[in-house]
Design a protein around this motif. Structure first.
Motif, PDB file in Angstrom:
ATOM      1  N   SER A   1      46.945  43.972  51.300  1.00 33.34           N
ATOM      2  CA  SER A   1      46.316  44.279  49.711  1.00 33.34           C
ATOM      3  C   SER A   1      46.906  43.698  48.669  1.00 33.34           C
ATOM      4  CB  SER A   1      46.005  45.779  49.594  1.00 33.34           C
ATOM      5  OG  SER A   1      47.144  46.410  49.529  1.00 33.34           O
ATOM      6  N   SER A   2      46.229  43.591  47.464  1.00 30.79           N
ATOM      7  CA  SER A   2      46.882  42.705  46.283  1.00 30.79           C
ATOM      8  C   SER A   2      46.227  43.552  45.046  1.00 30.79           C
ATOM      9  CB  SER A   2      46.527  41.393  46.573  1.00 30.79           C
ATOM     10  OG  SER A   2      46.896  40.788  47.674  1.00 30.79           O
ATOM     11  N   TRP A   3      47.273  43.374  44.440  1.00 30.59           N
ATOM     12  CA  TRP A   3      46.973  43.559  42.589  1.00 30.59           C
ATOM     13  C   TRP A   3      47.273  41.880  42.054  1.00 30.59           C
ATOM     14  CZ3 TRP A   3      44.902  47.807  40.039  1.00 30.59           C
ATOM     15  CH2 TRP A   3      44.960  49.144  41.214  1.00 30.59           C
ATOM     16  N   VAL A   4      46.240  41.682  41.172  1.00 34.93           N
ATOM     17  CA  VAL A   4      46.137  40.522  40.654  1.00 34.93           C
ATOM     18  C   VAL A   4      45.953  40.545  38.957  1.00 34.93           C
ATOM     19  CG1 VAL A   4      45.335  38.023  40.557  1.00 34.93           C
ATOM     20  CG2 VAL A   4      45.554  39.254  42.561  1.00 34.93           C
ATOM     21  N   GLY A   5      46.915  39.790  38.141  1.00 32.32           N
ATOM     22  CA  GLY A   5      46.521  39.861  36.963  1.00 32.32           C
ATOM     23  C   GLY A   5      46.581  38.256  36.479  1.00 32.32           C
ATOM     24  N   LEU A   6      45.683  37.932  35.544  1.00 32.34           N
ATOM     25  CA  LEU A   6      45.372  36.530  35.212  1.00 32.34           C
ATOM     26  C   LEU A   6      44.825  36.502  33.681  1.00 32.34           C
ATOM     27  CD1 LEU A   6      43.003  35.177  37.997  1.00 32.34           C
ATOM     28  CD2 LEU A   6      45.505  34.808  37.858  1.00 32.34           C
ATOM     29  N   VAL A   7      45.355  35.284  33.134  1.00 31.18           N
ATOM     30  CA  VAL A   7      44.981  35.024  31.625  1.00 31.18           C
ATOM     31  C   VAL A   7      43.916  33.675  31.962  1.00 31.18           C
ATOM     32  CG1 VAL A   7      45.773  34.027  29.376  1.00 31.18           C
ATOM     33  CG2 VAL A   7      47.152  35.793  30.593  1.00 31.18           C
ATOM     34  N   ASN A   8      42.951  33.970  31.459  1.00 33.97           N
ATOM     35  CA  ASN A   8      41.608  32.815  31.715  1.00 33.97           C
ATOM     36  C   ASN A   8      41.299  32.558  30.494  1.00 33.97           C
ATOM     37  OD1 ASN A   8      41.385  33.536  34.830  1.00 33.97           O
ATOM     38  ND2 ASN A   8      41.077  35.547  33.715  1.00 33.97           N
ATOM     39  N   VAL A   9      40.765  31.007  30.536  1.00 32.18           N
ATOM     40  CA  VAL A   9      40.250  30.413  29.544  1.00 32.18           C
ATOM     41  C   VAL A   9      38.933  29.680  30.147  1.00 32.18           C
ATOM     42  CG1 VAL A   9      42.245  29.990  28.085  1.00 32.18           C
ATOM     43  CG2 VAL A   9      41.433  28.054  29.981  1.00 32.18           C
ATOM     44  N   TYR A  10      37.688  29.589  29.200  1.00 33.24           N
ATOM     45  CA  TYR A  10      36.512  29.137  29.886  1.00 33.24           C
ATOM     46  C   TYR A  10      35.926  28.324  28.988  1.00 33.24           C
ATOM     47  CZ  TYR A  10      37.117  33.687  32.576  1.00 33.24           C
ATOM     48  OH  TYR A  10      37.548  34.878  33.077  1.00 33.24           O
ATOM     49  N   ALA A  11      35.199  27.204  29.336  1.00 34.16           N
ATOM     50  CA  ALA A  11      34.275  26.427  28.670  1.00 34.16           C
ATOM     51  C   ALA A  11      32.851  26.738  28.877  1.00 34.16           C
ATOM     52  CB  ALA A  11      34.533  25.047  28.760  1.00 34.16           C
ATOM     53  N   ASP A  12      32.132  27.279  27.900  1.00 31.74           N
ATOM     54  CA  ASP A  12      30.564  27.450  28.444  1.00 31.74           C
ATOM     55  C   ASP A  12      29.846  26.041  27.855  1.00 31.74           C
ATOM     56  OD1 ASP A  12      30.667  29.999  28.630  1.00 31.74           O
ATOM     57  OD2 ASP A  12      30.904  30.729  26.768  1.00 31.74           O
ATOM     58  N   LEU A  13      28.905  25.550  28.807  1.00 31.27           N
ATOM     59  CA  LEU A  13      28.476  24.425  28.728  1.00 31.27           C
ATOM     60  C   LEU A  13      26.868  24.177  28.254  1.00 31.27           C
ATOM     61  CD1 LEU A  13      29.665  23.232  32.425  1.00 31.27           C
ATOM     62  CD2 LEU A  13      30.965  23.129  30.035  1.00 31.27           C
ATOM     63  N   GLY A  14      26.780  25.001  27.483  1.00 31.17           N
ATOM     64  CA  GLY A  14      25.504  24.806  26.902  1.00 31.17           C
ATOM     65  C   GLY A  14      24.479  26.019  27.239  1.00 31.17           C
ATOM     66  N   THR A  15      23.355  26.428  26.600  1.00 31.42           N
ATOM     67  CA  THR A  15      22.322  27.372  27.188  1.00 31.42           C
ATOM     68  C   THR A  15      21.085  26.947  27.337  1.00 31.42           C
ATOM     69  OG1 THR A  15      23.851  29.119  25.787  1.00 31.42           O
ATOM     70  CG2 THR A  15      21.604  29.828  26.385  1.00 31.42           C
ATOM     71  N   TRP A  16      20.621  27.100  28.283  1.00 32.85           N
ATOM     72  CA  TRP A  16      18.957  26.763  28.419  1.00 32.85           C
ATOM     73  C   TRP A  16      18.411  27.995  29.272  1.00 32.85           C
ATOM     74  CZ3 TRP A  16      23.228  23.929  29.944  1.00 32.85           C
ATOM     75  CH2 TRP A  16      23.433  22.603  29.256  1.00 32.85           C
ATOM     76  N   TRP A  17      17.273  28.518  28.673  1.00 34.01           N
ATOM     77  CA  TRP A  17      16.442  29.758  28.885  1.00 34.01           C
ATOM     78  C   TRP A  17      17.272  30.808  29.123  1.00 34.01           C
ATOM     79  CZ3 TRP A  17      15.962  24.868  31.842  1.00 34.01           C
ATOM     80  CH2 TRP A  17      14.553  24.296  31.392  1.00 34.01           C
ATOM     81  N   CYS A  18      18.348  31.153  28.325  1.00 31.25           N
ATOM     82  CA  CYS A  18      19.352  32.238  28.153  1.00 31.25           C
ATOM     83  C   CYS A  18      20.294  32.089  29.333  1.00 31.25           C
ATOM     84  CB  CYS A  18      18.660  33.505  28.214  1.00 31.25           C
ATOM     85  SG  CYS A  18      17.589  33.774  26.804  1.00 31.25           S
TER      86      CYS A  18
END
Length: 284
Positions: A142-159
Motif C-alpha cells: 500500500s502507499s501514500w503519495v504527495g505531489l505538487v502538480n501543474v496543468y495547462a488547460d488547452l482551450g474550451t469547447w462545449w464546456c
C-alpha cells in the motif's frame, strides 16, 4: 403692403441679432468619447479538489539470493499486482485561463503481488552441481503519495476543457509481508516456506497527467483523467522459515509504476474579483 415689408424687416433683424449673439458665445470642447469596460475574465481563485481512481501497479520482485555468486540463472514468470483504488484530496490555484497548480495527497489501497521464479543454483547447500528450484511469492503493498502538480488547460469547447500536466513529490510505500514458497524438484519435490516481514520506504515520485474537464457551474468542475505515476521501489523486512532459519536480507520491489484512471471534482471556493472597470467619462 407696408405691413408685410415691416414684418420681413423685423424678422431679418431678429436673425441677425441671434447670429451675432451666437458668435459672441465661447466655443466648448466636445465631451471625451466613452468606452466600454474590458470583459470580465472567467478565471482566478483557490479551489479544493477530490479524486477517486482505479490503480494498475506494475513492477518486478528482486530476491536477495540473486546477488549470490551461486545463482546461475533466473527466469521470472507471472509477476503482477491486483488492481486497487486511490483516494485523494488537494488544494490548488487557477492563475489564468490556461494555467493552474495544486498540491495533492492520496492513499493507495493495498494490492496483492503474485509471481513465480525459476532459478538454477550452483552447489546448493554445499552439494556440487547445478540445482533447479522454483519460488512462488505472495505479498502486498500500500502507499501514500504527495505531489505538487501543474496543468495547462488547452482551450474550451462545449464546456469541455482538455488538459495536460506533470507532478513531482514523494511516495511512502509499505509492504505488508511476503511469503516465499520454495520447491526443490531434484530433491523429491521438497519445499521450504520463508515469511518476510513488512517494511516501509520513502521514494521520489513523479507523475504525468492528461484528461478532460467539464465545467458544471462557475464554481464546480468534473474531471476524467489518466495518470502515469512512478513510485520508486519498496522493500520487505527480514524474515524466517518455519524450521528456524532467519535472514535480515530484504526482498525488493523495483520499478514500481502505475497507470491510473481517475475521476475528480474541483470546487472554486474563493474567486478572485476582477479589477474595477475604468470610469466611462474622464476629466479633461
Amino acid at each position: 403692403m407696408r405691413s408685410v415689408k415691416s414684418l420681413i424687416a423685423a424678422g431679418a433683424a431678429s436673425l441677425l441679432s441671434s447670429a451675432a449673439f451666437a458668435a459672441d458665445m465661447p466655443i466648448m470642447p466636445p465631451p471625451p468619447m466613452a468606452y466600454a469596460p474590458p470583459p470580465v475574465q472567467d478565471f482566478g481563485g483557490w479551489y479544493l479538489r477530490g479524486d477517486i481512481g482505479m490503480t494498475n501497479l506494475n513492477g518486478k520482485l528482486f530476491a536477495p539470493g540473486y546477488n549470490d555468486a551461486s545463482t546461475v540463472s533466473v527466469r521470472q514468470v507471472g509477476h503482477g499486482f491486483t488492481g486497487g483504488t486511490s483516494f485523494g484530496l488537494g488544494v490548488g490555484y487557477q492563475f489564468n485561463n490556461w494555467f493552474r497548480a495544486d498540491i495533492t495527497g492520496e492513499y493507495r489501497s493495498k494490492v496483492n503481488f503474485n509471481g513465480n521464479d525459476f532459478a538454477v543454483i550452483s552447489g546448493l547447500n554445499g552439494v556440487p552441481g547445478n540445482w533447479p528450484l522454483g519460488d512462488t511469492y505472495n505479498g502486498g503493498i500500500s502507499s501514500w503519495v504527495g505531489l505538487v502538480n501543474v496543468y495547462a488547460d488547452l482551450g474550451t469547447w462545449w464546456c469541455l476543457t482538455p488538459f495536460i500536466g506533470a507532478g513531482v513529490g514523494g511516495a511512502w510505500n509499505k509492504t505488508t509481508g511476503l511469503a516465499d514458497l520454495t520447491t526443490f524438484p531434484a530433491n523429491n519435490l521438497s519445499t521450504s516456506l520463508y515469511q518476510a516481514d513488512g517494511a516501509t520506504k520513502v521514494n521520489f515520485a513523479w507523475a504525468l497527467h492528461a484528461g478532460v474537464a467539464y465545467k458544471v457551474t462557475n464554481n464546480f468542475t468534473v474531471e476524467l483523467a489518466y495518470r502515469y505515476l512512478d513510485l520508486g521501489s519498496a522493500v520487505t523486512g527480514g524474515g524466517s522459515t518455519f524450521d528456524g532459519h532467519t535472514s535480515t536480507r530484504p526482498f525488493e520491489f523495483r520499478d514500481l509504476t502505475s497507470q491510473d484512471v481517475r475521476l475528480g471534482v474541483r470546487w472554486t471556493c474563493c474567486d478572485v474579483p476582477p479589477p474595477p472597470p475604468p470610469p466611462l467619462i474622464t476629466k479633461g
